[in-house]
Design a protein around this motif. Structure first.
Motif, PDB file in Angstrom:
ATOM      1  N   SER A  46       0.834  -1.198   0.000  1.00  0.00           N
ATOM      2  CA  SER A  46       0.000   0.000   0.000  1.00  0.00           C
ATOM      3  C   SER A  46       0.872   1.252   0.000  1.00  0.00           C
ATOM      4  O   SER A  46       0.625   2.199  -0.767  1.00  0.00           O
ATOM      5  N   ARG A  47       1.908   1.276   0.818  1.00  0.00           N
ATOM      6  CA  ARG A  47       2.799   2.441   0.858  1.00  0.00           C
ATOM      7  C   ARG A  47       3.569   2.588  -0.453  1.00  0.00           C
ATOM      8  O   ARG A  47       3.782   3.711  -0.942  1.00  0.00           O
ATOM      9  N   TYR A  48       3.994   1.469  -1.011  1.00  0.00           N
ATOM     10  CA  TYR A  48       4.689   1.495  -2.308  1.00  0.00           C
ATOM     11  C   TYR A  48       3.797   2.111  -3.379  1.00  0.00           C
ATOM     12  O   TYR A  48       4.222   2.988  -4.141  1.00  0.00           O
ATOM     13  N   LEU A  49       2.544   1.699  -3.440  1.00  0.00           N
ATOM     14  CA  LEU A  49       1.612   2.215  -4.435  1.00  0.00           C
ATOM     15  C   LEU A  49       1.297   3.687  -4.198  1.00  0.00           C
ATOM     16  O   LEU A  49       1.253   4.487  -5.142  1.00  0.00           O
ATOM     17  N   LYS A  50       1.094   4.068  -2.947  1.00  0.00           N
ATOM     18  CA  LYS A  50       0.776   5.462  -2.643  1.00  0.00           C
ATOM     19  C   LYS A  50       1.962   6.374  -2.924  1.00  0.00           C
ATOM     20  O   LYS A  50       1.790   7.567  -3.247  1.00  0.00           O
ATOM     21  N   ALA A  51       3.187   5.831  -2.819  1.00  0.00           N
ATOM     22  CA  ALA A  51       4.383   6.629  -3.105  1.00  0.00           C
ATOM     23  C   ALA A  51       4.612   6.788  -4.606  1.00  0.00           C
ATOM     24  O   ALA A  51       5.094   7.836  -5.064  1.00  0.00           O
ATOM     25  N   THR A  52       4.281   5.757  -5.368  1.00  0.00           N
ATOM     26  CA  THR A  52       4.551   5.778  -6.806  1.00  0.00           C
ATOM     27  C   THR A  52       3.343   6.182  -7.645  1.00  0.00           C
ATOM     28  O   THR A  52       3.497   6.567  -8.805  1.00  0.00           O
ATOM     29  N   ARG A  53       2.148   6.084  -7.052  1.00  0.00           N
ATOM     30  CA  ARG A  53       0.926   6.462  -7.775  1.00  0.00           C
ATOM     31  C   ARG A  53       0.061   7.308  -6.850  1.00  0.00           C
ATOM     32  O   ARG A  53      -0.956   6.849  -6.323  1.00  0.00           O
ATOM     33  N   PRO A  54       0.480   8.545  -6.602  1.00  0.00           N
ATOM     34  CA  PRO A  54      -0.208   9.417  -5.637  1.00  0.00           C
ATOM     35  C   PRO A  54      -1.706   9.529  -5.916  1.00  0.00           C
ATOM     36  O   PRO A  54      -2.132   9.639  -7.069  1.00  0.00           O
ATOM     37  N   GLY A  55      -2.480   9.484  -4.839  1.00  0.00           N
ATOM     38  CA  GLY A  55      -3.925   9.612  -4.959  1.00  0.00           C
ATOM     39  C   GLY A  55      -4.667   8.312  -5.179  1.00  0.00           C
ATOM     40  O   GLY A  55      -5.903   8.297  -5.206  1.00  0.00           O
ATOM     41  N   CYS A  56      -3.935   7.216  -5.313  1.00  0.00           N
ATOM     42  CA  CYS A  56      -4.598   5.936  -5.546  1.00  0.00           C
ATOM     43  C   CYS A  56      -5.281   5.434  -4.275  1.00  0.00           C
ATOM     44  O   CYS A  56      -4.941   5.837  -3.167  1.00  0.00           O
ATOM     45  N   VAL A  57      -6.231   4.538  -4.465  1.00  0.00           N
ATOM     46  CA  VAL A  57      -6.949   3.893  -3.365  1.00  0.00           C
ATOM     47  C   VAL A  57      -6.554   2.424  -3.376  1.00  0.00           C
ATOM     48  O   VAL A  57      -6.646   1.751  -4.409  1.00  0.00           O
ATOM     49  N   THR A  58      -6.094   1.913  -2.234  1.00  0.00           N
ATOM     50  CA  THR A  58      -5.593   0.538  -2.178  1.00  0.00           C
ATOM     51  C   THR A  58      -6.590  -0.387  -1.486  1.00  0.00           C
ATOM     52  O   THR A  58      -7.127  -0.053  -0.441  1.00  0.00           O
ATOM     53  N   VAL A  59      -6.809  -1.559  -2.096  1.00  0.00           N
ATOM     54  CA  VAL A  59      -7.774  -2.535  -1.585  1.00  0.00           C
ATOM     55  C   VAL A  59      -7.096  -3.895  -1.469  1.00  0.00           C
ATOM     56  O   VAL A  59      -6.676  -4.478  -2.474  1.00  0.00           O
ATOM     57  N   PHE A  60      -6.976  -4.385  -0.250  1.00  0.00           N
ATOM     58  CA  PHE A  60      -6.384  -5.702  -0.011  1.00  0.00           C
ATOM     59  C   PHE A  60      -7.445  -6.778  -0.161  1.00  0.00           C
ATOM     60  O   PHE A  60      -8.568  -6.643   0.341  1.00  0.00           O
ATOM     61  N   ILE A  61      -7.094  -7.881  -0.845  1.00  0.00           N
ATOM     62  CA  ILE A  61      -8.005  -9.005  -1.036  1.00  0.00           C
ATOM     63  C   ILE A  61      -7.342 -10.253  -0.487  1.00  0.00           C
ATOM     64  O   ILE A  61      -6.234 -10.608  -0.891  1.00  0.00           O
ATOM     65  N   GLY A  62      -8.003 -10.936   0.441  1.00  0.00           N
ATOM     66  CA  GLY A  62      -7.404 -12.125   1.035  1.00  0.00           C
ATOM     67  C   GLY A  62      -8.401 -12.916   1.854  1.00  0.00           C
ATOM     68  O   GLY A  62      -9.599 -12.625   1.865  1.00  0.00           O
ATOM     69  N   PRO A  63      -7.923 -13.916   2.596  1.00  0.00           N
ATOM     70  CA  PRO A  63      -8.799 -14.784   3.390  1.00  0.00           C
ATOM     71  C   PRO A  63      -8.946 -14.346   4.840  1.00  0.00           C
ATOM     72  O   PRO A  63      -9.460 -15.095   5.663  1.00  0.00           O
ATOM     73  N   CYS A  64      -8.483 -13.133   5.153  1.00  0.00           N
ATOM     74  CA  CYS A  64      -8.308 -12.720   6.548  1.00  0.00           C
ATOM     75  C   CYS A  64      -9.321 -11.666   6.976  1.00  0.00           C
ATOM     76  O   CYS A  64      -9.462 -10.630   6.318  1.00  0.00           O
ATOM     77  N   ILE A  65     -10.019 -11.931   8.086  1.00  0.00           N
ATOM     78  CA  ILE A  65     -10.918 -10.945   8.686  1.00  0.00           C
ATOM     79  C   ILE A  65     -10.123  -9.879   9.436  1.00  0.00           C
ATOM     80  O   ILE A  65     -10.423  -8.684   9.383  1.00  0.00           O
ATOM     81  N   ALA A  66      -9.071 -10.312  10.130  1.00  0.00           N
ATOM     82  CA  ALA A  66      -8.297  -9.398  10.973  1.00  0.00           C
ATOM     83  C   ALA A  66      -7.595  -8.314  10.172  1.00  0.00           C
ATOM     84  O   ALA A  66      -7.255  -7.256  10.719  1.00  0.00           O
ATOM     85  N   LYS A  67      -7.357  -8.545   8.881  1.00  0.00           N
ATOM     86  CA  LYS A  67      -6.747  -7.509   8.051  1.00  0.00           C
ATOM     87  C   LYS A  67      -7.604  -6.243   8.025  1.00  0.00           C
ATOM     88  O   LYS A  67      -7.100  -5.138   7.841  1.00  0.00           O
ATOM     89  N   LYS A  68      -8.927  -6.408   8.202  1.00  0.00           N
ATOM     90  CA  LYS A  68      -9.806  -5.242   8.233  1.00  0.00           C
ATOM     91  C   LYS A  68      -9.471  -4.358   9.434  1.00  0.00           C
ATOM     92  O   LYS A  68      -9.506  -3.128   9.339  1.00  0.00           O
ATOM     93  N   SER A  69      -9.146  -4.984  10.558  1.00  0.00           N
ATOM     94  CA  SER A  69      -8.777  -4.198  11.742  1.00  0.00           C
ATOM     95  C   SER A  69      -7.413  -3.556  11.550  1.00  0.00           C
ATOM     96  O   SER A  69      -7.175  -2.443  12.029  1.00  0.00           O
ATOM     97  N   GLU A  70      -6.496  -4.247  10.863  1.00  0.00           N
ATOM     98  CA  GLU A  70      -5.181  -3.661  10.595  1.00  0.00           C
ATOM     99  C   GLU A  70      -5.318  -2.407   9.739  1.00  0.00           C
ATOM    100  O   GLU A  70      -4.651  -1.394   9.979  1.00  0.00           O
TER     101      GLU A  70
END
Length: 490
Positions: A309-333
């Motif tokens: 997410s930080r890599y994308l925000k640094a190289t593509r300013p203004g982007c919105v990052t969406v994580f896709i995975g099997p984890c519920i706890a990632k939402k809290s992170e």
């Protein structure tokens, strides 16, 4: 997604899909929500509960979760995991119950073993008063006929930190001060009475607003949809529903392993024990149940999700990052404000499929190839994968790792054991790799298929990856443009 009640799984995913369709059409308003509730539960006869009114209330609360809101009777809660009270009223309250196997014997070993006066004779067999029972189990152990059974409710049994209790009406209650947001209780409930907030509506709004929304697929993704659906297939499918691009988070695994290996090297030289930083449920366990170890022993390196997410925000300013995975706890992170630059939204595989169905899109095999991470980053998703990648980086730097001892903790019980040993100063190992899900992220609570199916397809896909080294791979990326520290300092 895997659950112990497939029909309820389809039911709640259908609700997500319909809410997404409303948002795509620009009519996700109270009037159309009420129309949707009547469409899903038309009546007049109930389908699975006592009456259509209870069924409609359950749907109403599920729609709130699908809109990233807490239930209407708990509106201010920030917890990701929530209980739908109307769906939670069919499980027995008593932990210990006397069955018909009771012979009403003269010895009454159960009564004599109880120190709390919870057991009394009934008309035909002994009776346990749940208000007095302390759940010690002495009566069950004493009964010569094995007539007393332990009826532990599945949600409570699944919780690794004892965060679930019940009120006087038998409703499940989550202690948010203890909850580590692992989500194991969600898929253990046979009534689908526990769910998590879903951010699909917010993601659709971002796409419709014309923002550059970029998907970040977890390393566990490979194998979830069969051996014919590669990362390139998933990338193509995501673009069809409006994502600008996709990046595999295995690359973030390479980044995390590289920086965490430097921490491990320094700690090993000083004789200081450390834990990994990737599993958010493990981090929540540290933070809430082992605060001193969280402060003194946890790696300060960000998770692979945050790194990408930080890599994308640094190289593509203004982007919105969406994580896709099997984890519920990632939402809290993602909602942890102490870690800046993290993913804006997190969705599970089941939620992703609902989003795709709302646009009538399916994953299809493609001939294109796509790989951004090393095989070590890809294997972050399996138990032991994080530690193996960190050790690989240490070896690539020429560090002798032959004397390093690892505790690979997989599952909530193993994580608690490792952290307890660390707390009391009796941990023989140098480092702890903590993953609250048995089998690692591949065995996460919101995986798409059975674990054995996933691992078989996964190995087929991983066998096609090249053998690039972790540190060599990272030379292709601007690692000096963003921070790999949790607090964001450069």
């Amino acid at each position: 997604m895997v659950t112990n009640d497939e029909s309820m799984n389809r039911f709640k995913h259908n609700i997500m899909e319909q809410v997404c369709r409303l948002e795509w059409d620009g009519i996700n308003d109270p009037e159309h929500i009420e129309e949707l509730i009547l469409k899903i539960i038309p009546g007049p006869k109930p389908s699975y509960r006592c009456c259509v009114y209870k069924e409609r209330e359950i749907v109403r609360q599920r729609i709130r979760l699908a809109q990233a809101k807490s239930p209407s009777y708990n509106p201010d809660s920030e917890n990701i995991v929530q209980v739908i009270d109307p769906a939670c009223d069919e499980c027995p309250i008593s932990a210990y119950s006397v069955t018909d196997n009771c012979r009403f014997c003269m010895g009454k070993a159960c009564l004599n073993s109880c120190k709390f006066g919870a057991i009394t004779p009934g008309d035909t067999h002994m009776h346990i008063d749940p208000a007095k029972c302390k759940e010690c189990g002495m009566c069950a152990n004493a009964c010569p006929y094995n007539a007393i059974v332990h009826l532990e409710r599945p949600c409570k049994k699944a919780c690794p930190v004892g965060a679930i209790t019940y009120d006087e009406y038998g409703y499940c209650k989550i202690d948010e001060d203890k909850c580590i947001q692992c989500g194991h209780c969600i898929h253990s409930c046979p009534f689908a009475a526990i769910g998590s907030k879903t951010f699909l509506v917010d993601i659709i709004k971002e796409i419709k607003a014309g923002k550059e929304v970029i998907a970040m697929c977890a390393p566990a993704t490979e194998g979830q949809f069969g051996e014919d659906i590669s990362m390139a297939s998933i990338r193509e499918g995501l673009k069809k529903i409006g994502f600008a691009d996709m990046v595999e988070v295995g690359l973030g695994g390479d980044m995390t392993a590289a920086y965490e290996s430097e921490e491990w090297t320094e700690a090993f030289e000083k004789g200081h024990k450390m834990t990994t930083s990737c599993c958010p449920a493990f981090i929540n366990m540290l933070k809430k149940h082992f605060p001193e170890q969280y402060k003194d022993n946890m790696s300060s390196t960000v998770s692979p999700m945050c790194a990408i997410s930080r890599y994308l925000k640094a190289t593509r300013p203004g982007c919105v990052t969406v994580f896709i995975g099997p984890c519920i706890a990632k939402k809290s992170e993602a909602q942890d404000k102490s870690v800046p630059g993290n993913a804006d939204y997190v969705v599970t595989y089941g939620e992703l499929r609902a989003l795709m169905r709302s646009k009538d899109v399916k994953f299809e095999p493609v001939s294109d190839e796509y790989q951004e991470s090393s095989i070590w980053g890809k294997r972050f998703a399996t138990s032991g994968g994080v530690a193996n990648a960190v050790i690989e980086c240490m070896q690539e730097r020429g560090v002798d790792t032959s004397q390093i001892k690892l505790f690979r903790a997989a599952g909530g019980a193993e994580c608690k054991k490792a952290l307890t040993l660390l707390k009391v100063g009796k941990l023989p190992e140098d480092f702890i790799e903590g993953m609250v899900c048995p089998g690692g992220c591949v065995g996460g609570p919101s995986r798409h298929k059975q674990y054995t199916e996933i691992t078989k397809a996964r190995e087929t896909l991983l066998s096609k990856a090249d053998e690039r080294k972790v540190l060599d791979n990272l030379k292709n990326y601007p690692m000096d443009k963003f921070s790999m520290h949790r607090d964001g300092h450069m």
